[in-house]
Design an enzyme around this catalytic site. Structure first.
Site, PDB file in Angstrom:
ATOM      1  N   HIS A 170      42.167  76.983  50.852  1.00 29.56           N
ATOM      2  CA  HIS A 170      43.378  76.873  50.045  1.00 29.56           C
ATOM      3  C   HIS A 170      43.700  78.194  49.332  1.00 29.56           C
ATOM      4  CE1 HIS A 170      45.711  75.217  46.473  1.00 29.56           C
ATOM      5  NE2 HIS A 170      46.335  74.645  47.491  1.00 29.56           N
TER       6      HIS A 170
ATOM      7  N   HIS B 242      53.515  75.773  38.976  1.00 36.32           N
ATOM      8  CA  HIS B 242      52.456  75.799  39.984  1.00 36.32           C
ATOM      9  C   HIS B 242      51.411  76.880  39.739  1.00 36.32           C
ATOM     10  CE1 HIS B 242      50.959  76.103  44.276  1.00 36.32           C
ATOM     11  NE2 HIS B 242      51.011  74.797  44.122  1.00 36.32           N
TER      12      HIS B 242
ATOM     13  N   ARG C 176      50.478  76.916  53.633  1.00 38.29           N
ATOM     14  CA  ARG C 176      51.793  76.352  53.957  1.00 38.29           C
ATOM     15  C   ARG C 176      52.779  77.502  54.136  1.00 38.29           C
ATOM     16  NH1 ARG C 176      51.368  70.899  52.718  1.00 38.29           N
ATOM     17  NH2 ARG C 176      50.033  70.354  50.944  1.00 38.29           N
TER      18      ARG C 176
END
Length: 692
Positions: A428, A585, A368
């Protein structure tokens, strides 16, 4: 030891709803600034929308395909019943907090969300003119007779359905809210007072139907199934498949219908029949639809910084600004902890590489990135400067697919090599490899991280990153990129660990070592921090460690399928969840290792998807100073007694009592002390002199 008992596991889906309840508690928490409480309401709504888009939709699919029970012994049908009941309670709680707590308190500060009846005559005249000149020209009534003529309505769209009549002839018409108009309208003549555009349209509905009479109306929002799967990653074909699937996804089946308490329920029932929805999937809200509108409202409020959190100013040490990043990394490994530490050193690292004449190649994984990403601009500049640029860009990053497609096209057009990963796996991992030619020899510089290369979210998410010139790690990174490019099979690595499968196996080996240490009377212990814990194999292994007497502290923000307090199974395991102003996170995995603690950071949570269906990276923190630093940070997290909740044996998350002890909010502590923490770290690793 039989660990297959379903009573040892919690349901993934209900655990997720429990997490959103914890978010909602922050909207209720009077110690939070008032506008931030309003913002938490919007966050809880955004979370819930994604939950229905993906998880509820997936449960419906599993139910249809008659998939087996989960580890907790619940069929898809039972899981649906549980989450629907819980989400109904969540929505009810949202309404209570907004109407009874937050809005009345905002009103005391002259911040108001008004309805039409509360406007003055002059304000009504203003909005009447707005309706005639700006709103009405953008309204498109769509006639609908039955389910066959029901027009396409976008996911999360808000619409009116209106029943009208002319003589004996009755009609139903749908009116979507105008897409290009601000939903939150400032009321003229006063500061910080607002009205929603649907309240204006509601008052003037009859003007949309000249010659007809409006019988009844209803306001509604639909939620569609938005998940998808693509396995073919053959370059352009894969891109085309993603584009096609995104188009198809927009037309996914409707799985939820929301409406307001003042809406006509006969019309809602008619819509539900058209969409083939059962009553459990219809939600009647005591709040406006789509609570994320509060973000727009907060952005328009003036003069009330006292009702917001004090701004976090990330620390960017002068040594990073005045000395090239490569020179700093040559001195020692560098640890950064965002957003307390600035993300600018990461941007600087890539930007300096784009112009450094000694740099021969830049390779990155991108999951992202922001819509105006400075990292992309640096990569484009590097390609223009003749450097080899190879980018693994994940086109299936949920909600970022269109943005990533755009960047993939731009990177390819600039001459970058764009990789699309391994069939069946989502990439990822967070990895950047820069190769330079130094004194005639190849030298690697690597950045690894727990979070995305996104300059926007790096200000909101707590993540850790590591810069290193360790050449074995660099060689490992090079092998990983060859693997992603399809040049090799899954590689054998020296210091890095990648999934699928290897991260799980590696962690299980470390846990087994702790079990042996415990049996031999050596120092032992396990500390883990992650977003979610749902992988059944990992949970069973933690239960084995518990049986060996190993004390464990787990800090888990979201989903936790492990159950605590079961005698002999999990009575040595403490689980905390921290929900604060910043989104926790980072992923940290620490093992006591007979008195020589090993520290690992990772992009991976302990979920089956991360460990079996994604390319993730787990990397060691080898420098002694940084190793101790991460352990100290974990210790700080474990001491939080303000924003942390503790998972009890009854699966309830409860606040940690700080009666008789000093309150400790770990995020506030790190915000207030990060300059001294980072300076100490840089001095002890020899990167910065005390006088710098």
């Amino acid at each position: 030891m039989n660990l297959d008992n379903s009573k040892y596991f919690n349901s993934r889906e209900t655990s997720w709803v429990d997490f959103d309840f914890r978010v909602l508690e922050e909207a209720q928490d009077k110690t939070n600034p008032l506008l931030e409480r309003l913002r938490f309401l919007g966050i809880s709504q955004d979370n819930l929308d994604e939950f229905f888009n993906v998880r509820v939709a997936t449960l419906l699919k599993k139910k249809k395909e008659k998939e087996p029970e989960d580890a907790a012994g619940h069929t898809p049908h039972e899981q649906l019943d549980m989450v629907l009941e819980k989400t109904q309670r969540l929505i009810s709680q949202q309404g209570h907090i907004l109407r009874r707590m937050v809005l009345p308190q905002l009103s005391r500060h002259q911040i108001k969300l008004l309805t039409w009846s509360k406007l003055s005559d002059k304000q009504k005249d203003f909005f009447e003119k707005m309706f005639e000149e700006d709103i009405f020209p953008n309204i498109t009534p769509l006639k609908v007779d039955d389910s066959e003529t029901l027009p396409f309505l976008a996911n999360d769209s808000i619409n009116f359905i209106v029943r009208t009549h002319r003589g004996d002839k009755h009609s139903r018409v749908i009116i979507p809210l105008p897409e290009d108009m601000e939903r939150v309208q400032a009321i003229p003549g006063v500061s910080n007072q607002f009205i929603l555009i649907e309240d204006i349209i509601k008052h003037f509905l009859k003007r949309c139907f000249p010659g007809q009479k409006v019988d009844v109306w209803a306001l509604f929002k639909i939620t569609r199934y938005m998940d998808y799967d693509i396995n073919d990653r053959n370059s352009k074909k894969y891109k085309q498949a993603v584009v096609k699937t995104l188009e198809e996804r927009e037309h996914g089946i409707v799985i939820r219908l929301e409406t307001t308490l003042d809406s006509n329920l006969d019309l809602i029932d008619w819509l539900a029949k058209c969409y083939k929805l059962k009553p459990a999937y219809i939600f009647k809200l005591a709040t406006p639809l789509e609570l994320t509108f509060v973000n727009s409202m907060i952005d328009q409020i003036e003069g009330h910084s006292d009702l917001l959190f004090k701004k976090v100013i990330p620390y960017d040490p002068e040594v990073f600004q005045e000395t090239p990043m490569f020179d700093n990394i040559d001195k020692n490994d560098i640890l950064v902890h965002h957003p307390y530490d600035s993300f600018k050193p990461v941007l600087r690292f890539i930007n300096q590489a784009s112009t450094d004449q000694s740099v021969t190649s830049i390779k990155m994984t991108l999951y992202r990135v922001s819509k105006k990403s400075p990292i992309i601009q640096s990569l484009l500049e590097a390609a223009r400067n003749g450097k080899e640029v190879a980018i693994m860009i994940e086109l299936k990053a949920r909600s970022d697919e269109a943005n990533n497609l755009k960047w993939a096209d731009e990177l390819e057009a600039a001459g970058c090599k764009v990789l699309y990963g391994i069939p069946g796996l989502k990439v990822h991992s967070k990895l950047c490899l820069i190769t330079r030619k130094v004194a005639g020899a190849k030298k690697h510089y690597v950045h690894l991280a727990t979070g995305n290369y996104n300059d926007k979210t790096a200000k909101l998410y707590t993540d850790m990153g590591l810069f290193t010139a360790d050449q074995q790690i660099g060689d490992d990174a090079e092998k990983i990129f060859n693997y992603l490019a399809g040049k090799t099979q899954e590689p054998t690595l020296k210091k890095l660990v990648i999934s699928p499968n290897n991260i799980r196996d590696y962690l299980i080996e470390r846990i087994d070592e702790e079990i042996v240490n415990a049996k031999n009377g050596k120092p032992n212990g396990i500390l883990m921090k992650m977003n979610s814990l749902s992988d059944t194999k990992m949970i069973k292994k933690l239960y084995e460690a518990n049986a060996a007497g190993i004390k464990m502290t787990l800090i888990i923000r979201g989903i936790c399928n492990l159950r605590t307090g079961i005698p002999g199974i999990s009575d040595n395991i403490t689980v905390h969840s921290i929900v604060g102003r910043l989104l926790e996170h980072s992923r940290i995995y620490i093992f006591e290792n007979a008195g020589q603690p090993t520290v690992h950071l990772s992009s991976a949570d302990l979920m089956k998807r991360n460990l079996s269906r994604r390319v993730e990276i787990l990397f060691p923190v080898l420098n002694k100073v940084l190793n101790e630093d991460v352990r100290q940070i974990f210790d700080d997290f474990s001491k939080d007694n303000v924003k942390a909740r503790n998972l009890k044996a009854n699966d309830q998350w409860t606040r940690i009592s700080h009666r008789g002890v000093k309150s400790f909010n770990v995020q506030d502590y790190l915000i207030d002390n990060q300059v001294s923490i980072m300076n100490k770290r840089l001095i002890e690793t020899g990167i910065m002199n005390k006088e710098f």
